[in-house]
Design an enzyme around this catalytic site. Structure first.
Site, short mmCIF file in Angstrom:
data_model
loop_
_atom_site.label_atom_id
_atom_site.label_comp_id
_atom_site.label_asym_id
_atom_site.label_seq_id
_atom_site.Cartn_x
_atom_site.Cartn_y
_atom_site.Cartn_z
N GLU A 1 0.84 -1.20 0.00
CA GLU A 1 0.00 0.00 0.00
C GLU A 1 0.88 1.25 0.00
O GLU A 1 1.95 1.28 0.62
CB GLU A 1 -0.92 0.00 1.23
CG GLU A 1 -1.95 1.11 1.25
CD GLU A 1 -3.01 0.88 2.33
OE1 GLU A 1 -3.50 -0.27 2.43
OE2 GLU A 1 -3.32 1.83 3.06
N ASP B 1 0.21 5.43 0.64
CA ASP B 1 -0.83 6.31 1.16
C ASP B 1 -0.45 7.78 1.15
O ASP B 1 0.63 8.15 1.63
CB ASP B 1 -1.14 5.97 2.63
CG ASP B 1 -1.63 4.56 2.83
OD1 ASP B 1 -2.12 3.95 1.87
OD2 ASP B 1 -1.53 4.07 3.97
N GLU C 1 -2.50 10.66 3.21
CA GLU C 1 -3.61 10.84 4.15
C GLU C 1 -3.55 12.26 4.72
O GLU C 1 -2.56 12.65 5.34
CB GLU C 1 -3.53 9.83 5.30
CG GLU C 1 -3.75 8.39 4.86
CD GLU C 1 -3.57 7.41 5.99
OE1 GLU C 1 -4.40 6.49 6.11
OE2 GLU C 1 -2.59 7.55 6.75
#
Length: 287
Positions: free
Chosen positions: A101, A103, A105
């Site tokens: 993953e 990310d 955010e």
């Protein structure tokens, strides 16, 4: 101090056809997957708004899976008092086991306090590589381009073509690297239990709805069936982003990256000796 992009903006040319921002409608490459009544088309389908209120948030996802490439969205984050709100743009592999993953955010805050951008890199389920950056601009005031480069040599996170994070392929020192097809997700949700002040500051739904806006739904990446067990075919040199010039930052990018780390990063797992008695292997390699 404001970060001046003059002299640091890098322009990229790609093999094949890449449609400019605004030329590709949302439905061509993405679809809403939850919170359907909290997702609204903008600009004739060339923009998307998702929002969070006391009932639900919303999220959308790419229609294809990928094994390398450039991945970007133009994003304007929620305004006003948005403590506890998490707005995420990320790539992820299927399932929870041995997860890969990448990310972006955005962690909301009380009005007048800065929104923090957290990035994370998860490889083979290793989920501990958070970095946090205070932005040199107001991300609620206008759209900015958030982009990820993924090839066999490195992952680079960019804001408006300025590199803010680099994760290199360090398999030679037994650090897992990305090996699985990934899909693109974007979502807005209630992260009150951790996002702001370690979970001490919660969402105030009196300020809802919290609205996020997206543009730039074009794709420039190697598509791959999600059932593939590795992504090596997407590391072929027929894709420009796999060429040697993208194996590391160029000197101009490196200068900009060093400045971001020096002036705007406020948390790096690689310096967290209270959390790690022995720092992860990649922290002592050439990063």
């Amino acid at each position: 101090m404001a970060f001046s992009v003059e002299g640091f903006v890098v322009f990229f040319l790609f093999c094949g056809v890449m449609l400019a921002n605004g030329d590709v409608g949302f439905d061509e490459n993405y679809h809403v997957i939850w919170g359907f009544d909290h997702a609204l088309y903008q600009d004739g389908g060339r923009g998307m708004q998702i929002y969070l209120d006391q009932y639900t948030g919303a999220g959308f996802q790419s229609k294809q899976w990928f094994g390398s490439g450039w991945f970007h969205l133009r994003i304007k984050v929620p305004v006003r008092d948005c403590a506890g709100v998490v707005l995420a743009f990320y790539l992820r592999s299927e399932g929870d086991r041995n997860q890969d993953e990448l990310d972006f955010e955005f962690l909301g805050n009380r009005e007048g306090k800065p929104i923090t951008l957290q990035t994370n890199v998860i490889t083979n389920g290793d989920n501990f590589r958070e970095q946090r950056t205070l932005l040199w601009f107001d991300p609620t005031a206008d759209f900015h381009d958030y982009k990820i480069l993924w090839n066999h040599h490195q992952v680079v996170f960019y804001i408006d073509d300025i590199p803010i994070r680099v994760f290199r392929n360090n398999k030679k020192i037994k650090v897992p690297y990305l090996t699985r097809p990934m899909i693109i997700d974007a979502s807005i949700w209630d992260g009150s239990d951790w996002a702001t002040d370690g979970g001490q500051t919660k969402i105030d739904y009196n300020h809802a709805p919290f609205r996020a806006y997206f543009q730039g739904f074009d794709m420039n990446a190697c598509t791959l069936d999600k059932s593939k067990t590795d992504v090596s075919e997407c590391y072929a040199t027929k894709y420009l982003w796999n060429h040697r010039v993208y194996w590391q930052l160029n000197p101009t990018e490196q200068e900009a990256y060093d400045r971001v780390r020096r002036e705007y990063m406020n948390y790096d797992y690689c310096t967290d000796t209270q959390r790690f008695h022995t720092l992860p292997r990649e922290c002592t390699s050439d990063r």
